[in-house]
Design an enzyme around this catalytic site. Structure first.
Site, PDB file in Angstrom:
ATOM      1  CB  CYS A 136     -65.259  24.367  14.414  1.00  0.00           C
ATOM      2  SG  CYS A 136     -67.000  24.202  14.048  1.00  0.00           S
ATOM      3  CG  LEU A 137     -60.849  22.646  17.259  1.00  0.00           C
ATOM      4  CD1 LEU A 137     -60.571  21.371  18.031  1.00  0.00           C
ATOM      5  CD2 LEU A 137     -60.004  23.783  17.797  1.00  0.00           C
TER       6      LEU A 137
ATOM      7  CG  ASP B 175     -41.108  21.836  11.634  1.00  0.00           C
ATOM      8  OD1 ASP B 175     -41.090  22.281  12.800  1.00  0.00           O
ATOM      9  OD2 ASP B 175     -41.825  22.308  10.742  1.00  0.00           O
TER      10      ASP B 175
ATOM     11  CB  SER C  89      -0.909  -0.028   1.232  1.00  0.00           C
ATOM     12  OG  SER C  89      -1.886   0.956   1.147  1.00  0.00           O
ATOM     13  CD  GLN C  90       3.053   0.670   3.573  1.00  0.00           C
ATOM     14  OE1 GLN C  90       3.225  -0.300   2.830  1.00  0.00           O
ATOM     15  NE2 GLN C  90       2.336   0.591   4.684  1.00  0.00           N
TER      16      GLN C  90
END
Ligand SMILES: *[C@@H]1O[C@H](CO)[C@@H](O)[C@H](O)[C@H]1NC(C)=O
Ligand SMILES: *[C@@H]1O[C@H](CO)[C@@H](O)[C@H](O)[C@H]1NC(C)=O
Ligand SMILES: *[C@@H]1O[C@H](CO)[C@@H](O)[C@H](O)[C@H]1NC(C)=O
Ligand SMILES: *[C@@H]1O[C@H](CO)[C@@H](O)[C@H](O)[C@H]1NC(C)=O
Ligand SMILES: *[C@@H]1O[C@H](CO)[C@@H](O)[C@H](O)[C@H]1NC(C)=O
Ligand SMILES: *[C@@H]1O[C@H](CO)[C@@H](O)[C@H](O)[C@H]1NC(C)=O
Ligand SMILES: *[C@@H]1O[C@H](CO)[C@@H](O)[C@H](O)[C@H]1NC(C)=O
Length: 610
Positions: free
Chosen positions: A291-292, A464, A157-158
């Site tokens: 109504c509400l 929210d 890998s290096q």
């Protein structure tokens, strides 16, 4: 006794079967991929072994869209496959279609034997700061391993340098003779595990029996843990399709879903009152709600949500707009398949031409489509984010989006109709909701949030949550709605920062107001506020006032008599925990679900012994 013995026998039988098959299947790679120095060839770290019926086969891998690999063409070129195959398999309109970040993309690959491992080879050019581990884990999300990369390329890998070309072996496998002949498996898909996945969830998503997936990966019910950034093989009869894979199974509603009939003296009173006054009460309640609902204009809340749709209005043309501009462009392909596209005329007749009689305030309407109730929301601006999000979610406690319509530059989203309207209309009156109903509603909300936080992919924060955004169905089961502000925290740190603080006063957590920090703990805070409203029957401003005047939460609960007294201290502790100032001290949603289920069970037994 007998059934116990049977269960044991079945287990033994199952393991015997499992054992005899084990040698023929592929072991699950597990956690060893995180340590590049381990090269244990008893597991499949170096690759799945070449034990298929055919030495070469068509197989599939999953990949999550992530910049710079988020368009059909960039993903296709990473995997060296024909982009038209990728676009058709994932219902993408064109090869420049870009998938939302985190979306699962299925890619067909040709899998062949290379030495003793089966793999699909990709040519890859090393980028700045690449390492084998980074390529395997971060870029390819676990579709390769550092060990396999090192073995394949015979370079450490290096010694990698930018611009160097290497071969990446992608983990894949061909079905074994037994899988083909006895189980009807034709393809093995290398699925990359993400947070929140379990073998159960993954299997259901692809319509595969969990035990088949376990066997294919040499796993057992007892040992079925899977880790993010590893692959698991999914045995498929048919080629995968994005539609079934992206619709998560509806998680079963929590066990408490059916409210048990109350067997108490009190019940008789209810029944009597119900029989005598049912019709009267119902009509009074209906009138009151009507109504509400009508009185309370929701404009503020609605417009707030719409502010977040920042995209421009689509251009209008003189002639036929709908054919000139394709509003579906912004949607992921699978959305178009799972959601219904309504005709504007259908919506117009459902809402009596959007007249005030069907309005529920703001730009919301209630109507009937094909005999079913529906809630319709008009959105001026871009709704594709909300549509894309909701189409991916499928949970009893989250309002379902059933379809949409695009007409003259505006979107109309059609949701399931929760017939009892919003929670805010119900919590204040003690006579409307019993303590058990209140706790069930709280548990429903927690369960819905837990799904968003821990099972949606990628995870989302609602941002929210408030009593106006929770809706009650005909049985008073709660469903979370208005996800217009929901934000993904991605797969990384679990939080994001925003400069744009939105939401509802009184529910916003301190770290969000002060630093714009968005994490799931933001919803936990809002949930704490909402829970205190539910159990006191007071809204957030009232509560705040009374607490400032020196009333302890506990006193308010005892005085309010919304809950059995024996449960007060448990609920108060839960609220306190949710409202902790440091977000890291707040519990997670799954812990809250657990506590609330216990409290609810206690409340039910209290109610039935009353
Ligand atoms: C595992 O590796 C050892 C040595 O590296 C080798 O002798 C052995 O055959 C390998 N086993 C398998 C199953 O490939
Ligand atoms: C990878 O590169 C090699 C050599 O340049 C070439 O032969 C091979 O076809 C390439 N493979 C793919 C999948 O493009
Ligand atoms: C690579 O790493 C160096 C230091 O380790 C850092 O300064 C540079 O920004 C990195 N480059 C990229 C492209 O990540
Ligand atoms: C693997 O990759 C993911 C996604 O980039 C990253 O979040 C994770 O930290 C990586 N794993 C390790 C052990 O570095
Ligand atoms: C790997 O490279 C080393 C030297 O760099 C060489 O001796 C060895 O034979 C190579 N192995 C393979 C399998 O190519
Ligand atoms: C195996 O190869 C045969 C002949 O090419 C083909 O008909 C069959 O579909 C293949 N089976 C699988 C599972 O790939
Ligand atoms: C898996 O379980 C189902 C029932 O849950 C059963 O019908 C089926 O035979 C099992 N399959 C295997 C391969 O054990």
């Amino acid at each position: 006794m007998i059934s116990d013995t049977n269960a044991v026998l079945f287990r033994i039988f199952f393991f015997l079967c499992l054992f005899s098959l084990a040698a023929a299947q592929q072991p699950y790679v597990g956690k060893s991929t995180t340590d590049c120095s381990v090269s244990d060839n008893s597991t499949s770290v170096l690759g799945y072994s070449c034990n298929g019926l055919n030495k070469t086969c068509l197989s599939y891998v999953t990949f999550r869209s992530k910049p710079p690999f988020s368009t059909v063409s960039s993903i296709s070129s990473l995997f060296s496959v024909d982009s038209s195959l990728v676009s058709s398999l994932n219902n993408a309109a064109t090869t420049s279609t870009s998938f939302p970040s985190g979306q699962q993309v299925i890619i067909p690959v040709t899998c062949s034997c290379s030495g003793s491992y089966s793999q699909a080879n990709l040519n890859y050019t090393i980028q700045q700061n690449d390492s084998y581990f980074f390529i395997a884990n971060d870029t390819l999300q676990g579709l390769s391993t550092c060990q396999a990369l090192e073995k394949q390329n015979n370079v450490s890998s290096q010694s990698l340098f930018p611009g160097m070309r290497i071969v990446v072996p992608i983990r894949c496998a061909c079905p074994t003779a037994k899988q083909v002949n006895e189980d009807g498996v034709n393809y093995l898909m290398s699925y990359t595990v993400v947070f929140g996945d379990t073998v159960d969830i993954i299997s259901q998503r692809f319509g595969v029996e969990t035990n088949k997936t376990l066997i294919a990966n040499q796993m057992s019910f007892e040992n079925a843990g899977v880790f993010p950034y590893t692959t698991i093989l999914i045995p498929l009869e048919n080629p995968p399709s994005q539609v079934n894979s992206l619709t998560p199974p509806p998680p079963p509603p929590p066990a408490q879903s059916v409210s048990p009939p109350l067997k108490s003296k009190k019940t008789w009173v209810y029944v009597l009152a119900g029989v005598l006054g049912g019709a009267l009460v119902l009509s009074v309640i209906a009138a009151a709600i009507f109504c509400l609902v009508k009185r309370k204009p929701k404009t503020q809340e609605e417009t707030r949500n719409f502010d977040s749709f920042t995209a421009k209005k689509p251009p209008k043309s003189d002639q036929d707009q709908e054919s000139e501009f394709d509003p579906l462009d912004g949607l992921s392909g699978m959305v178009v398949d799972t959601l219904k596209v309504y005709k504007f005329n259908e919506l117009r007749s459902a809402t009596s031409d959007f007249t005030s009689s069907s309005s529920i305030g703001g730009s919301g309407y209630i109507g009937k489509i094909n005999g079913d109730g529906a809630m319709i929301k008009k959105i001026e601006g871009n709704a594709s984010e909300e549509i894309n999000l909701l189409s991916k979610l499928n949970h009893f406690n989250i309002i379902r989006l059933s379809g949409f319509c695009f007409h003259e530059g505006d979107w109309y989203l059609v949701y399931e109709h929760a017939s009892n309207g919003s929670l805010s209309d119900w919590i204040h009156s003690k006579s409307l909701l019993s303590s058990t109903q209140r706790l069930q509603i709280a548990l429903d909300i927690a369960t819905g949030l837990n799904y968003l936080h821990n099972f949606a992919d990628p995870p989302y924060v609602h941002r929210d949550l408030n009593s106006g955004n929770v809706f009650l169905d005909y049985e008073f089961r709660a469903k979370i709605g208005n996800l217009g502000l929901a934000k993904s925290t991605g797969e990384g740190e679990g939080y994001v920062l925003t400069r744009h603080v939105e939401g509802t006063r009184g529910y916003l957590a301190p770290e969000y107001l002060e630093h714009g920090l968005v994490s799931t703990k933001l919803d936990v805070y809002a949930f704490g506020v909402l829970l205190s409203e539910i159990v006191t029957g007071k809204d957030v401003s009232e509560l705040k006032k009374e607490i400032e005047e020196g009333d302890a939460m506990e006193e308010l609960l005892v005085r309010g008599r919304f809950l059995p007294e024996g449960l007060v201290s448990f609920v108060v502790r839960l609220v306190d925990d949710c409202l902790k100032r440091d977000h890291l001290d707040r519990p997670s949603m799954d812990e809250i679900v657990l506590s609330l289920s216990k409290i609810l069970t206690a409340s039910k037994s209290w109610e039935s012994s009353y």
